[in-house]
Design an enzyme around this catalytic site. Sequence first.
Site, PDB file in Angstrom:
ATOM      1  N   LYS A 114       1.018 -49.357 -55.576  1.00  0.00           N
ATOM      2  CA  LYS A 114       0.886 -49.322 -54.113  1.00  0.00           C
ATOM      3  C   LYS A 114      -0.238 -48.411 -53.664  1.00  0.00           C
ATOM      4  O   LYS A 114      -0.910 -48.684 -52.674  1.00  0.00           O
ATOM      5  CB  LYS A 114       2.199 -48.888 -53.466  1.00  0.00           C
ATOM      6  CG  LYS A 114       3.248 -49.974 -53.517  1.00  0.00           C
ATOM      7  CD  LYS A 114       4.328 -49.768 -52.478  1.00  0.00           C
ATOM      8  CE  LYS A 114       5.290 -50.941 -52.468  1.00  0.00           C
ATOM      9  NZ  LYS A 114       6.499 -50.671 -51.721  1.00  0.00           N
ATOM     10  N   LYS A 206       4.504 -61.323 -59.082  1.00  0.00           N
ATOM     11  CA  LYS A 206       5.800 -61.515 -58.421  1.00  0.00           C
ATOM     12  C   LYS A 206       5.607 -61.951 -56.971  1.00  0.00           C
ATOM     13  O   LYS A 206       4.587 -61.632 -56.353  1.00  0.00           O
ATOM     14  CB  LYS A 206       6.661 -60.257 -58.548  1.00  0.00           C
ATOM     15  CG  LYS A 206       6.390 -59.211 -57.548  1.00  0.00           C
ATOM     16  CD  LYS A 206       7.406 -58.067 -57.583  1.00  0.00           C
ATOM     17  CE  LYS A 206       6.931 -57.084 -56.533  1.00  0.00           C
ATOM     18  NZ  LYS A 206       7.511 -55.811 -56.471  1.00  0.00           N
ATOM     19  N   LYS A 209       5.835 -59.596 -50.283  1.00  0.00           N
ATOM     20  CA  LYS A 209       5.497 -59.591 -48.853  1.00  0.00           C
ATOM     21  C   LYS A 209       4.017 -59.323 -48.661  1.00  0.00           C
ATOM     22  O   LYS A 209       3.436 -59.710 -47.661  1.00  0.00           O
ATOM     23  CB  LYS A 209       6.238 -58.441 -48.154  1.00  0.00           C
ATOM     24  CG  LYS A 209       7.732 -58.563 -48.108  1.00  0.00           C
ATOM     25  CD  LYS A 209       8.365 -57.245 -47.633  1.00  0.00           C
ATOM     26  CE  LYS A 209       9.870 -57.308 -47.784  1.00  0.00           C
ATOM     27  NZ  LYS A 209      10.558 -56.035 -47.590  1.00  0.00           N
TER      28      LYS A 209
HETATM   29  P1  TYM Z   1      12.219 -54.180 -51.180  1.00  0.00           P
HETATM   30  O1  TYM Z   1      12.423 -54.021 -49.716  1.00  0.00           O
HETATM   31  O2  TYM Z   1      10.831 -54.289 -51.696  1.00  0.00           O
HETATM   32  O3  TYM Z   1      13.007 -55.455 -51.692  1.00  0.00           O
HETATM   33  C1  TYM Z   1      14.367 -55.676 -51.362  1.00  0.00           C
HETATM   34  C2  TYM Z   1      15.087 -56.247 -52.563  1.00  0.00           C
HETATM   35  O4  TYM Z   1      14.473 -57.485 -52.950  1.00  0.00           O
HETATM   36  C3  TYM Z   1      14.172 -57.459 -54.341  1.00  0.00           C
HETATM   37  N1  TYM Z   1      12.950 -58.242 -54.592  1.00  0.00           N
HETATM   38  C4  TYM Z   1      12.869 -59.233 -55.482  1.00  0.00           C
HETATM   39  N2  TYM Z   1      13.778 -59.761 -56.333  1.00  0.00           N
HETATM   40  C5  TYM Z   1      13.387 -60.790 -57.114  1.00  0.00           C
HETATM   41  N3  TYM Z   1      12.120 -61.303 -57.097  1.00  0.00           N
HETATM   42  C6  TYM Z   1      11.176 -60.808 -56.270  1.00  0.00           C
HETATM   43  N4  TYM Z   1       9.953 -61.323 -56.246  1.00  0.00           N
HETATM   44  C7  TYM Z   1      11.530 -59.714 -55.414  1.00  0.00           C
HETATM   45  N5  TYM Z   1      10.858 -58.993 -54.484  1.00  0.00           N
HETATM   46  C8  TYM Z   1      11.741 -58.093 -53.997  1.00  0.00           C
HETATM   47  C9  TYM Z   1      13.956 -55.985 -54.654  1.00  0.00           C
HETATM   48  O5  TYM Z   1      14.117 -55.720 -56.030  1.00  0.00           O
HETATM   49  C10 TYM Z   1      15.026 -55.333 -53.801  1.00  0.00           C
HETATM   50  O6  TYM Z   1      16.273 -55.361 -54.461  1.00  0.00           O
HETATM   51  N6  TYM Z   1      12.878 -49.554 -52.959  1.00  0.00           N
HETATM   52  C11 TYM Z   1      13.569 -50.737 -52.491  1.00  0.00           C
HETATM   53  C12 TYM Z   1      14.472 -50.490 -51.309  1.00  0.00           C
HETATM   54  C13 TYM Z   1      15.454 -49.375 -51.477  1.00  0.00           C
HETATM   55  C14 TYM Z   1      16.643 -49.417 -52.251  1.00  0.00           C
HETATM   56  C15 TYM Z   1      17.253 -48.143 -52.064  1.00  0.00           C
HETATM   57  C16 TYM Z   1      17.229 -50.374 -53.083  1.00  0.00           C
HETATM   58  C17 TYM Z   1      15.382 -48.161 -50.883  1.00  0.00           C
HETATM   59  N7  TYM Z   1      16.483 -47.422 -51.236  1.00  0.00           N
HETATM   60  C18 TYM Z   1      18.456 -47.828 -52.713  1.00  0.00           C
HETATM   61  C19 TYM Z   1      18.422 -50.049 -53.706  1.00  0.00           C
HETATM   62  C20 TYM Z   1      19.027 -48.791 -53.534  1.00  0.00           C
HETATM   63  C21 TYM Z   1      12.532 -51.764 -52.080  1.00  0.00           C
HETATM   64  O7  TYM Z   1      11.399 -51.435 -51.797  1.00  0.00           O
HETATM   65  O8  TYM Z   1      13.001 -53.023 -51.976  1.00  0.00           O
END
Ligand code: TYM
Length: 343
Positions: A114, A206, A209
């Site tokens: 990032k 992957k 967004k």
């Molecule tokens: P974020 O907002 O990027 O994504 C949310 C969830 O979607 C999953 N995800 C995917 N799964 C499969 N294939 C993909 N291409 C894909 N893109 C995204 C992510 O793995 C996630 O589960 N850091 C985290 C948010 C967070 C969090 C937490 C998660 C903050 N605190 C505590 C669990 C526990 C994030 O940026 O997810």
Amino acid sequence: MAFQQRVFSGVQPTGNLHLGNYLGAIQRFVALQDSYDCLYCVVDMHAITVWQDPAELKKQIREVTAAFIAAGIDPAKHIVFNQSQVSGHAELAWVFNCVARLGWLNRMTQFKEKAGKDRENASVGLYAYPNLMAADILLYRATHVPVGEDQKQHLELARDIAQKFNNDFGPSMTALGLEGTFFPQPEPLIGGPAARVMSLRDGSKKMSKSDPSDLSRINLTDDADTVASKIRKAKTDPEPLPSEAEGLKGRPEAENLVGIYAALADISKEKVLAEFGGGQFSTFKAALVDLSVAKLGPVGSEMKRLVSEPSHIDAILRDGAARARVIADETMRQVKDIVGFVR
Ligand code: TYM
């Protein structure tokens, strides 16, 4: 010590939710509701680690909340809230900033991705992001965390932080009469055919967004025609589909589409191939369009209906935050005693 089984997970309100978020996370959040007490959090404090337009952020927070509910999460039985309404997240993150080591954070691949080449210009928040994520989970002493594959390293860090806290403050806990370990080792729940959904344009990247090409992803709010055209244009290879999962090796685009079908239909990849193996992609893609539209269409339209009533969404978030605070405040009371703060 036996910890109460509890699920926590979060989604960032930073732009269009896509099929990866849905299959890797949200659809699985829904399934876990029957077996666990769950907290599902819109992590707005994580979002601002990179610049967010304030008016747009508000909109996105409500949109992610709407997606949770449209997908089938019950905010009355479980807790749905946004992170910034519970001050314990920031407080515990600070304590964890003092527990985690620089060397641990330096290994985080997501920060490197990032921040890119311009590392000096990344926010301090982006660097400390994984400590806040550990705080999210451990504030509720959650035992299980459903996430996509890309969050695995952050989950490992959360486990390391929990363990170091328990070790560093072991004697203080004993002096306070707290038995055993204070924080559990949160277990990642990663798996299924869609733990890593890939871009529709490039099977080695992957679905994300931040991909500049909208054709690379299916957004939850895309209409049926858009979904159909994106799937028709999805990259494939010239071979017919194999009849067994083994034959998907080295064919990332084919593997991705089969995985998406399997996750949407809640069946194994083998089962998908038993039906479509040996056939042309065009036949399979037509079936995938029908399935995607049938599954995602109702979620997208319910999301749109819900966001048109922002006051209803805000009430859900306020109620969820009040219930989350009850658990969070109790953890923070104990953490302050353990660390040696006077309160
Ligand atoms: P974020 O907002 O990027 O994504 C949310 C969830 O979607 C999953 N995800 C995917 N799964 C499969 N294939 C993909 N291409 C894909 N893109 C995204 C992510 O793995 C996630 O589960 N850091 C985290 C948010 C967070 C969090 C937490 C998660 C903050 N605190 C505590 C669990 C526990 C994030 O940026 O997810």
